[in-house]
Design a protein around this motif. Structure first.
Motif: not given
Length: 275
Positions: A136-137, A157-161, A208-212
């Motif tokens: 999600i971004t 969600f596993g990744a977020a931006g 815990e989250l992949k973040l950008i």
């Protein structure tokens, strides 16, 4: 000859624009007792085989709506088609900031976007129903919303931006209708403190989250993004943070989304959610 070249260019442009399919749907929200519009973009691969695909949820900013990304980011459909996953653009209403308002009980956009919409999308599209296949971004208010929802719902969600995200809106207490949904800052400081990303980030565990997240250096949100970057560094939370020349506008976001979608594609591949 000029007419021929124009025809070829126009045909090529139409090919790329039409390669990804755009559906506009309405999803009934039990929490808010109304239909919420969404755009669902599926790549050409979706129509060509029976594969189940990962999903990226893409949020709009303050005063925008569910159609903003398709209408204002001209390269988005081609980028989605190149990356071979589904993108969902929910409507976050005017100034919702994607939280469940403690003041206005009709505004439950955390529940809607984090829970109700993914449940519907998984039931009606060929998705991979796993947190490792969901990212999600969003931009501005939607950048806050994306990180806010992902941090509060790491099981979804596993990744977020975030792009130019309002990741701490406390420096702007009179802006963007926030006091309408959280109460005024002077009287409800504790409520505001609980609902800003920079504070919620303190609860994260590494990996815990992949973040950008990124922000333009001439954006009015640049300092709060730098503060979030520093908070994550202090807490030893791995993340990608980028500053680029740019302002708070669609020129910046149309460029930024290409890098973020590539980042999410890499995340899905690393987790064996796509080839």
């Amino acid at each position: 000859m000029k007419k021929l070249l124009f025809a070829i260019s126009f045909t090529a442009a139409c090919f790329f624009v039409n390669a990804a399919n755009v559906d506009t749907i309405a999803i009934y929200s039990k929490s808010m007792h109304k239909n919420v519009k969404c755009i669902v973009i599926t790549p050409s691969k979706y129509a060509m085989d029976t594969a189940h695909l990962p999903v990226v949820y893409l949020l709009h900013g303050y005063s925008g709506n569910y159609s903003d990304w398709v209408l204002k980011a001209p390269d988005l459909l081609q980028t989605i088609d190149e990356n071979d996953f589904i993108v969902v653009c929910p409507d976050g209403a005017f100034g919702s900031w994607y939280f469940d308002s403690p003041v206005d009980t009709s505004m439950k956009y955390e529940t809607n976007v984090a829970l109700e919409i993914p449940e519907y999308i998984d039931a009606h599209y060929r998705t991979i129903a796993s947190r490792k296949a969901r990212a999600i971004t969003g931009l501005s208010m939607g950048g806050h919303g994306a990180l806010y929802l992902a941090i509060k719902h790491t099981n979804i969600f596993g990744a977020a931006g975030s792009m130019s995200g309002g990741v701490d809106f406390r420096p702007f207490p009179g802006n963007w209708d926030i006091k309408k949904y959280l109460g005024d800052y002077a009287s409800h400081k504790d409520v505001w403190d609980k609902n800003v990303v920079v504070n919620l980030a303190g609860s994260l565990q590494n990996d815990e989250l992949k973040l950008i997240f990124d922000c333009g250096v001439n954006d009015f949100f640049i300092q709060v993004n730098r503060d979030l970057h520093q908070k994550l560094l202090d807490n030893k939370i791995d993340h990608d943070y980028i500053e680029r020349p740019g302002e708070h506008n669609w020129v910046y976001w149309n460029n930024s989304i290409k890098y973020q979608l590539l980042f999410f594609r890499r995340y899905f591949i690393d987790n064996k959610m796509m080839n």
